[in-house]
Design a protein around this motif. Structure first.
Motif, short mmCIF file in Angstrom:
data_model
loop_
_atom_site.label_atom_id
_atom_site.label_comp_id
_atom_site.label_asym_id
_atom_site.label_seq_id
_atom_site.Cartn_x
_atom_site.Cartn_y
_atom_site.Cartn_z
N ARG A 32 0.83 -1.21 0.00
CA ARG A 32 0.00 0.00 0.00
C ARG A 32 0.87 1.26 0.00
NH1 ARG A 32 -4.01 1.09 4.94
NH2 ARG A 32 -2.03 1.73 5.86
N SER A 33 1.94 1.26 0.79
CA SER A 33 2.86 2.40 0.83
C SER A 33 3.54 2.60 -0.52
CB SER A 33 3.91 2.22 1.92
OG SER A 33 3.31 2.23 3.17
N GLU A 63 1.11 4.29 -2.78
CA GLU A 63 1.01 5.72 -2.46
C GLU A 63 2.21 6.49 -3.00
OE1 GLU A 63 -1.45 5.07 1.71
OE2 GLU A 63 0.72 5.38 1.76
N ASP A 64 3.40 5.91 -2.87
CA ASP A 64 4.61 6.58 -3.33
C ASP A 64 4.68 6.67 -4.85
OD1 ASP A 64 5.38 6.85 -0.69
OD2 ASP A 64 6.81 5.17 -0.75
N LEU A 109 -3.18 9.67 -6.29
CA LEU A 109 -4.15 8.74 -5.71
C LEU A 109 -5.37 9.44 -5.13
CD1 LEU A 109 -4.58 5.69 -5.08
CD2 LEU A 109 -3.44 6.10 -2.91
N TRP A 110 -5.16 10.56 -4.46
CA TRP A 110 -6.28 11.22 -3.78
C TRP A 110 -6.77 12.47 -4.50
CZ3 TRP A 110 -8.40 7.72 -1.34
CH2 TRP A 110 -7.64 6.72 -0.72
N TYR A 141 -6.43 2.79 -9.14
CA TYR A 141 -5.50 2.72 -8.01
C TYR A 141 -6.20 3.01 -6.68
CZ TYR A 141 -1.54 2.24 -11.15
OH TYR A 141 -0.66 1.78 -12.08
N ARG A 142 -7.20 3.88 -6.70
CA ARG A 142 -7.95 4.16 -5.47
C ARG A 142 -8.72 2.91 -5.03
NH1 ARG A 142 -11.31 9.54 -5.19
NH2 ARG A 142 -9.21 10.33 -5.50
N TRP A 159 -6.24 0.57 -3.54
CA TRP A 159 -5.83 1.03 -2.21
C TRP A 159 -6.91 0.69 -1.18
CZ3 TRP A 159 -7.27 3.99 1.87
CH2 TRP A 159 -6.27 4.39 2.76
#
Length: 199
Positions: A141-142, A145-146, A151-152, A171-172, A175
């Motif tokens: 998961r990290s 995010e990287d 993503l957000w 990707y969301r 996640w």
């Protein structure tokens, strides 16, 4: 005759103490300056205690290890296993040798110890458990995010092309699936729906 547990504690203490001393000297700190840093972190460890730890004082506590690691600007795992990643650890646990890489992976929740020795002397490879699965999924998961900083971002934001919008949504979803799986494994591990150890 010394028992195995006492011998193991002594060897572990010598290894950690040697790592503390080596790191302290490598970054040019006196024992007093290291003691000052520990105090600044909110946990005073006296200079003489640091000297005793460096000389292999048996059975120091986990809090001291964590504070010393922070004061020395090094991961705690490297104080426990300073030869990482190539050193072979004699007596990781009493009667169990392992590579320092396997030891750090175990400590970080990325793997279980590689084997158990049965009463009959046979070696049984240990399989994953919820705790290990959590560590693996959190790392994944990290990484997600990287690698995908959008993503957000709202996929409906003006100026995004269709491919970017689709990637954000995909990707969301991934996640959120990882988050759900982590929560399920935490519940399995701790026997609660909250995912924490019961008091």
């Amino acid at each position: 005759m010394e028992n195995i547990a006492d011998s193991w504690h002594r060897e572990m203490s010598k290894r950690v103490g040697g790592a503390v001393a080596a790191r302290r000297k490598a970054i040019g700190l006196t024992a007093q300056r290291l003691a000052d840093r520990c105090k600044e972190l909110g946990v005073p460890i006296h200079r003489t205690t640091i000297t005793k730890i460096e000389n292999g004082r048996p059975r120091f506590d986990l809090g001291e290890l964590l504070v010393l690691a922070a004061a020395l600007d090094v991961p705690p795992a490297l104080l426990l296993f300073p030869g990482y990643p190539d050193e072979e650890i004699k007596q990781l646990l009493p009667g169990l040798d392992a590579s320092s890489r396997a030891a750090v992976d175990w400590l970080a929740g990325q793997a279980l110890l590689p084997a158990e020795i049965g009463d009959d002397g046979t070696i049984h490879i240990r399989r994953g458990n919820p705790g290990v699965e959590i560590g693996i999924l959190v790392r994944y998961r990290s990484d997600l995010e990287d690698k995908f900083p959008l993503l957000w971002v709202d996929p409906e934001r003006p100026g995004l092309d269709d491919g970017t919008r689709d990637a954000i949504r995909r990707y969301r979803r991934e996640w959120l699936e990882l988050k759900q799986k982590i929560e399920e494994y935490r519940a399995q591990l701790w026997g609660t729906s909250e995912g924490g150890a019961d008091a």
